[in-house]
Write a protein that holds these residues in place. Structure first.
Motif, PDB file in Angstrom:
ATOM      1  N   ARG A   1       0.668  -1.148   0.098  1.00 37.62           N
ATOM      2  CA  ARG A   1      -0.189  -0.210  -0.133  1.00 37.62           C
ATOM      3  C   ARG A   1       0.852   0.992  -0.280  1.00 37.62           C
ATOM      4  O   ARG A   1       0.515   2.228  -0.953  1.00 37.62           O
ATOM      5  CB  ARG A   1      -1.254   0.248   1.120  1.00 37.62           C
ATOM      6  CG  ARG A   1      -1.899   1.616   0.965  1.00 37.62           C
ATOM      7  CD  ARG A   1      -2.717   1.398   2.587  1.00 37.62           C
ATOM      8  NE  ARG A   1      -3.582   0.065   2.369  1.00 37.62           N
ATOM      9  CZ  ARG A   1      -4.810   0.107   1.588  1.00 37.62           C
ATOM     10  NH1 ARG A   1      -4.780   1.089   1.180  1.00 37.62           N
ATOM     11  NH2 ARG A   1      -6.003  -1.184   1.647  1.00 37.62           N
TER      12      ARG A   1
ATOM     13  N   LEU B   1       2.481   2.628  -3.339  1.00 30.84           N
ATOM     14  CA  LEU B   1       1.141   2.659  -4.315  1.00 30.84           C
ATOM     15  C   LEU B   1       1.053   3.899  -3.888  1.00 30.84           C
ATOM     16  O   LEU B   1       0.965   4.983  -4.799  1.00 30.84           O
ATOM     17  CB  LEU B   1      -0.433   2.211  -4.473  1.00 30.84           C
ATOM     18  CG  LEU B   1       0.381   0.376  -5.026  1.00 30.84           C
ATOM     19  CD1 LEU B   1      -1.353  -0.746  -4.937  1.00 30.84           C
ATOM     20  CD2 LEU B   1       0.551   0.159  -6.631  1.00 30.84           C
TER      21      LEU B   1
ATOM     22  N   HIS C   1       2.976   5.446  -5.698  1.00 26.87           N
ATOM     23  CA  HIS C   1       3.455   6.402  -6.615  1.00 26.87           C
ATOM     24  C   HIS C   1       2.283   7.252  -7.018  1.00 26.87           C
ATOM     25  O   HIS C   1       1.854   8.356  -8.055  1.00 26.87           O
ATOM     26  CB  HIS C   1       2.910   5.344  -8.090  1.00 26.87           C
ATOM     27  CG  HIS C   1       4.268   4.767  -8.287  1.00 26.87           C
ATOM     28  ND1 HIS C   1       5.030   3.700  -7.378  1.00 26.87           N
ATOM     29  CD2 HIS C   1       4.703   4.280  -9.595  1.00 26.87           C
ATOM     30  CE1 HIS C   1       5.749   2.945  -7.284  1.00 26.87           C
ATOM     31  NE2 HIS C   1       5.696   3.629  -8.778  1.00 26.87           N
ATOM     32  N   CYS C   2       1.291   7.573  -6.504  1.00 23.98           N
ATOM     33  CA  CYS C   2      -0.269   8.139  -6.208  1.00 23.98           C
ATOM     34  C   CYS C   2       1.022   9.361  -6.269  1.00 23.98           C
ATOM     35  O   CYS C   2       0.198  10.678  -6.674  1.00 23.98           O
ATOM     36  CB  CYS C   2      -0.529   7.976  -5.397  1.00 23.98           C
ATOM     37  SG  CYS C   2      -2.501   7.044  -6.046  1.00 23.98           S
TER      38      CYS C   2
ATOM     39  N   ILE D   1      -5.692   3.163  -4.789  1.00 23.84           N
ATOM     40  CA  ILE D   1      -5.382   1.659  -4.682  1.00 23.84           C
ATOM     41  C   ILE D   1      -5.833   1.185  -3.857  1.00 23.84           C
ATOM     42  O   ILE D   1      -5.202  -0.667  -4.235  1.00 23.84           O
ATOM     43  CB  ILE D   1      -4.130   2.097  -3.478  1.00 23.84           C
ATOM     44  CG1 ILE D   1      -2.989   3.687  -3.145  1.00 23.84           C
ATOM     45  CG2 ILE D   1      -3.342   1.022  -2.304  1.00 23.84           C
ATOM     46  CD1 ILE D   1      -2.936   4.207  -1.824  1.00 23.84           C
TER      47      ILE D   1
ATOM     48  N   ALA E   1      -6.729  -0.510  -7.564  1.00 24.30           N
ATOM     49  CA  ALA E   1      -5.278  -2.077  -8.059  1.00 24.30           C
ATOM     50  C   ALA E   1      -5.368  -2.725  -7.254  1.00 24.30           C
ATOM     51  O   ALA E   1      -4.848  -4.024  -8.055  1.00 24.30           O
ATOM     52  CB  ALA E   1      -4.036  -0.817  -7.676  1.00 24.30           C
TER      53      ALA E   1
ATOM     54  N   ALA F   1       1.215  -0.278  -9.871  1.00 22.42           N
ATOM     55  CA  ALA F   1       1.163   1.081 -10.127  1.00 22.42           C
ATOM     56  C   ALA F   1       1.269   1.338 -11.189  1.00 22.42           C
ATOM     57  O   ALA F   1       0.738   2.851 -11.767  1.00 22.42           O
ATOM     58  CB  ALA F   1       2.629   1.194  -9.456  1.00 22.42           C
TER      59      ALA F   1
ATOM     60  N   LEU G   1      -3.071   2.502 -11.739  1.00 26.53           N
ATOM     61  CA  LEU G   1      -3.148   3.827 -10.996  1.00 26.53           C
ATOM     62  C   LEU G   1      -4.088   5.023 -11.609  1.00 26.53           C
ATOM     63  O   LEU G   1      -2.617   5.791 -12.744  1.00 26.53           O
ATOM     64  CB  LEU G   1      -1.888   4.179  -9.460  1.00 26.53           C
ATOM     65  CG  LEU G   1      -1.734   3.234  -9.106  1.00 26.53           C
ATOM     66  CD1 LEU G   1      -0.452   3.705  -7.746  1.00 26.53           C
ATOM     67  CD2 LEU G   1      -3.291   3.147  -7.708  1.00 26.53           C
TER      68      LEU G   1
END
Length: 316
Positions: free
Chosen positions: A108, A111, A114-115, A129, A132, A161, A164
């Motif tokens: 988590r 991700l 990456h957000c 998240i 995905a 990832a 997203l």
């Protein structure tokens, strides 16, 4: 460049334009030509396979399209905007072939990072998240540290990832290389679902059986050039015939009128022979003193065609 320029992407605006459009995209490193005049169009919602041996120019092409390299010449557009446009990058997902995530982070947290890099509005993070993780089958390992993941699980996380924010275009570089058969099946399903939602998928893979099952069209690149492209039906339209024969005693050269042949001892495979010419082939073999035991039409698969194209592209 004006919108009506011949080199500009077709379509009446960004939303109507192809996912990818390139015109004579070229990259040289000194005297080495890594990519020679790549011209192609990938429509929205299409799964496009980009194939070639190591060193053919595939990775260079992806880096040019993502704006990680500058072209020596030529032009390219993604989602209607010139390659390298910052706002457009936010609508693109990317799974590189080689990636590493910090072992101490949970799935988590990876991700979430990456957000933040995307960047996605923080109000959308949890939904993005969770979505995905569900898609790639890691929902039950969301809080597990990456260091406890197998290579296949890390591959799934990398795919998550790339997905997203529901990107409009996704580049996947060897997305199934570390997965078992069940994982590869799941990735094929995910790719098809993306295409059904209108997402274009640009797929690099050396697993040709995977490409054959999932791609709408493919391009084969070698020595920096595209040597063939089209739908699967276009590329695999050729037919082949396998013959089990004895008694030819070195007279194979006399059958050259029937096209290229793979000699495997008592089995001969004529790689470009249509069914209408089979009776003539059998007649000629018998005339040369051979005996025919079996004639089997053979459907050409993507691996056969790929190897044939590379052989034809070899310098004579």
């Amino acid at each position: 460049m004006p919108a009506d320029s011949p080199a500009a992407p077709p379509g009446g605006g960004a939303a109507a334009s192809p996912a990818i459009h390139t015109v004579e995209l070229t990259k040289r490193f000194g005297s080495t030509v890594a990519l020679a005049g790549l011209t192609m169009t990938v429509p929205r919602g299409e799964i496009f396979g980009f194939l070639g041996p190591n060193g053919a120019g595939k990775t260079t092409a992806v880096k040019l399209l993502l704006g990680l390299l500058r072209p020596t010449s030529g032009e390219g557009w993604l989602l209607g905007q010139r390659v390298g446009d910052l706002a457009t990058r936010r609508r693109i997902g990317y799974l590189p072939e080689l990636f590493r995530y910090q072992a101490w982070l949970s799935a988590r947290e990876v991700l979430a990072l990456h957000c933040e890099l995307a960047p996605l509005p923080r109000s959308r993070w949890k939904e993005a998240i969770d979505g995905a993780l569900n898609i790639v089958g890691l929902a039950d390992r969301a809080s597990s540290r990456v260091g406890t993941f197998s290579k296949g699980m890390q591959q799934r996380l990398g795919l998550g990832a790339a997905l997203l924010g529901e990107p409009e275009l996704v580049f996947l570089d060897e997305p199934t290389s570390a997965l078992d058969p069940i994982g590869r099946h799941d990735v094929r399903r995910i790719i098809r679902e993306m295409a059904e939602r209108g997402t274009a998928v640009f797929l690099n893979s050396h697993l040709l059986s995977e490409v054959e099952q999932v791609c709408d069209r493919v391009a084969v690149v070698d020595h920096g050039r595209v040597i063939a492209s089209g739908t699967m039906q276009d590329l695999l339209s050729g037919s082949a015939v396998r013959v089990r024969v004895s008694g030819l005693d070195g007279q194979l050269a006399k059958l050259e009128a029937f096209g290229p042949v793979d000699d495997e001892g008592e089995h001969l495979t004529f790689t470009k022979l249509g069914p209408e010419r089979v009776p003539d082939l059998v007649s000629e073999i018998v005339k040369l003193g051979g005996r025919v035991y079996e004639v089997v039409p053979r459907h050409q698969n993507l691996e056969d065609r790929f190897l044939q194209l590379l052989h034809e592209d070899e310098p004579k």
